[in-house]
Design a protein around this motif. Structure first.
Motif, mmCIF file in Angstrom:
data_model
loop_
_atom_site.group_PDB
_atom_site.id
_atom_site.type_symbol
_atom_site.label_atom_id
_atom_site.label_comp_id
_atom_site.label_asym_id
_atom_site.label_seq_id
_atom_site.Cartn_x
_atom_site.Cartn_y
_atom_site.Cartn_z
ATOM 1 N N UNK A 176 0.826 -1.211 0.000
ATOM 2 C CA UNK A 176 0.000 0.000 0.000
ATOM 3 C C UNK A 176 0.861 1.263 0.000
ATOM 4 N N UNK A 177 1.883 1.284 0.838
ATOM 5 C CA UNK A 177 2.755 2.456 0.920
ATOM 6 C C UNK A 177 3.526 2.682 -0.371
ATOM 7 N N UNK A 178 3.871 1.589 -1.063
ATOM 8 C CA UNK A 178 4.664 1.705 -2.278
ATOM 9 C C UNK A 178 3.864 1.876 -3.544
ATOM 10 N N UNK A 179 2.538 1.825 -3.438
ATOM 11 C CA UNK A 179 1.728 1.865 -4.644
ATOM 12 C C UNK A 179 1.489 3.259 -5.202
ATOM 13 N N UNK A 180 1.667 4.286 -4.376
ATOM 14 C CA UNK A 180 1.350 5.638 -4.804
ATOM 15 C C UNK A 180 2.006 6.632 -3.858
ATOM 16 N N UNK A 181 2.218 7.850 -4.347
ATOM 17 C CA UNK A 181 2.687 8.907 -3.460
ATOM 18 C C UNK A 181 1.571 9.366 -2.521
ATOM 19 N N UNK A 182 0.339 9.114 -2.903
ATOM 20 C CA UNK A 182 -0.808 9.496 -2.076
ATOM 21 C C UNK A 182 -1.734 8.299 -1.908
ATOM 22 N N UNK A 183 -1.324 7.288 -1.126
ATOM 23 C CA UNK A 183 -2.139 6.077 -0.993
ATOM 24 C C UNK A 183 -3.454 6.354 -0.273
ATOM 25 N N UNK A 184 -4.498 5.651 -0.701
ATOM 26 C CA UNK A 184 -5.831 5.855 -0.155
ATOM 27 C C UNK A 184 -6.055 4.971 1.072
ATOM 28 N N UNK A 185 -6.502 5.580 2.170
ATOM 29 C CA UNK A 185 -6.793 4.820 3.381
ATOM 30 C C UNK A 185 -7.966 3.871 3.149
ATOM 31 N N UNK A 186 -8.900 4.269 2.317
ATOM 32 C CA UNK A 186 -10.033 3.400 2.004
ATOM 33 C C UNK A 186 -9.562 2.135 1.293
ATOM 34 N N UNK A 187 -8.606 2.289 0.376
ATOM 35 C CA UNK A 187 -8.069 1.121 -0.325
ATOM 36 C C UNK A 187 -7.382 0.178 0.655
ATOM 37 N N UNK A 188 -6.676 0.742 1.627
ATOM 38 C CA UNK A 188 -5.997 -0.089 2.622
ATOM 39 C C UNK A 188 -7.014 -0.882 3.433
ATOM 40 N N UNK A 189 -8.061 -0.212 3.882
ATOM 41 C CA UNK A 189 -9.086 -0.897 4.673
ATOM 42 C C UNK A 189 -9.739 -2.022 3.873
ATOM 43 N N UNK A 190 -9.988 -1.778 2.578
ATOM 44 C CA UNK A 190 -10.590 -2.807 1.734
ATOM 45 C C UNK A 190 -9.664 -4.005 1.588
ATOM 46 N N UNK A 191 -8.369 -3.735 1.454
ATOM 47 C CA UNK A 191 -7.395 -4.810 1.279
ATOM 48 C C UNK A 191 -7.247 -5.644 2.543
ATOM 49 N N UNK A 192 -7.166 -4.987 3.685
ATOM 50 C CA UNK A 192 -6.887 -5.680 4.942
ATOM 51 C C UNK A 192 -8.113 -6.385 5.519
ATOM 52 N N UNK A 193 -9.278 -5.850 5.242
ATOM 53 C CA UNK A 193 -10.519 -6.428 5.792
ATOM 54 C C UNK A 193 -10.433 -6.581 7.307
ATOM 55 N N UNK A 194 -9.922 -5.536 7.973
ATOM 56 C CA UNK A 194 -9.839 -5.489 9.425
ATOM 57 C C UNK A 194 -10.554 -4.247 9.917
ATOM 58 N N UNK A 195 -10.883 -4.227 11.181
ATOM 59 C CA UNK A 195 -11.483 -3.027 11.742
ATOM 60 C C UNK A 195 -10.436 -1.909 11.771
ATOM 61 N N UNK A 196 -10.862 -0.649 11.648
ATOM 62 C CA UNK A 196 -9.905 0.464 11.725
ATOM 63 C C UNK A 196 -9.070 0.425 13.002
ATOM 64 N N UNK A 197 -9.677 0.003 14.107
ATOM 65 C CA UNK A 197 -8.927 -0.051 15.367
ATOM 66 C C UNK A 197 -7.812 -1.090 15.301
#
Length: 300
Positions: A176-197
């Motif tokens: 996620x960090x390496x995919x873009x200079x401005x990575x999307x937090x929504x994309x990370x949440x979708x990928x991880x399928x974990x609660x934000x906490x």
């Protein structure tokens, strides 16, 4: 104007195969007599083995040093001024976050931004082997290739497997960090399928910061690394600038995380160790640069 020769020698050593996936790079450093003043960017954890000389580091809570022999500089949350007291001779290992976790088991949010002795970070057996290797370096009976290979073997034997879901979390975060200079937090949440906490808890443990803050640090380091290149493609330069609200924000973040401004990356004769270490070769095959390097090669 001819560029001045820097008052030190710096280079990358061959990466021992046993540490692929756990370390970014092995590197060597030598300097002559006297003191070398510079600023260490906000790096991932580093293991440094000084066989000669030592270093002072100016952390916000006070100077640490002189530090010599083998020690870790844990993940830095921002750039830190340092002074190398020469003559100095050192071999270092830039660990990635998976490597730090598997080697020490220590949470990054509790140990970041400080020096640590190998005795406090590793098992007594592993620390003793690394201390013995420093003795070999001081005797001058082994070349750099031997030291790097031996160090790599010692570290590989000290690695401990991570829980499978945590190992996968680290890999997903790096991608996620390496995919873009401005990575999307929504994309990370979708990928991880974990609660934000849960995401924040694991991000703090293995990366030292929550994802949003972490993305700013990685973006600044990557931007600085590319800005050191005299052949930076215009498209990539535009992508870097577009990732920031304005030039003032770019300068602020580069100064915080690297101790330098964009203009200083292109100066002649700076003799900066920090600039030499901000090199794509220093990041191995990590996700931090893989995506953009591949895209740059395809467009070239």
């Amino acid at each position: 104007m001819a560029q001045k020769e820097p008052p030190f020698e710096f280079g990358f050593a061959a990466m021992p195969p046993a540490l692929h996936g756990y370390a970014n790079a092995f590197y060597t450093f030598k300097s002559g007599a006297g003191k070398l003043h510079d600023i260490m960017p906000s790096y991932s954890p580093q293991l440094m083995l000084f066989s000669k000389g030592g270093v002072f580091m100016d952390f916000p809570d006070g100077r640490h040093g002189p530090i010599s022999g083998p020690f870790f500089v844990t993940q830095l949350n921002e750039a830190v001024p340092f002074i190398v007291d020469g003559p100095a001779d050192m071999i270092g290992v830039s660990l990635n976050m998976r490597g730090w976790a598997a080697l020490t088991g220590l949470p990054v949010n509790e140990t970041s931004h400080r020096p640590m002795t190998v005795d406090s970070a590793l098992s007594p057996f592993s620390a003793a082997r690394i201390n013995e290797l420093v003795d070999v370096m001081r005797e001058g009976t082994a070349d750099t290739a031997y030291v790097a290979r031996s160090l790599g073997n010692h570290l590989a034997e000290a690695l401990r497997p991570l829980p499978a879901d945590h190992d996968r979390f680290i890999a997903d975060m790096l991608e996620w960090l390496g995919g873009s200079f401005s990575p999307s937090l929504e994309d990370l949440q979708d990928t991880l399928a974990m609660s934000p906490r849960t995401v924040q808890r694991l991000s703090n443990r293995y990366f030292g910061r929550p994802p949003v803050t972490l993305a700013k640090r990685y973006r600044a380091i990557r931007a600085a690394t590319y800005l050191t290149s005299p052949d930076l493609p215009k498209e990539l330069e535009t992508e870097i600038l577009d990732a920031y609200y304005d030039q003032a924000h770019l300068i602020r973040d580069l100064r915080k995380y690297t101790g330098r401004t964009p203009s200083r990356f292109t100066e002649d004769g700076t003799g900066s160790l920090a600039e030499r270490t901000l090199d794509v070769k220093g990041y191995g095959n990590g996700a931090l640069f893989t995506g953009l390097i591949s895209a740059e090669a395809a467009n070239g």
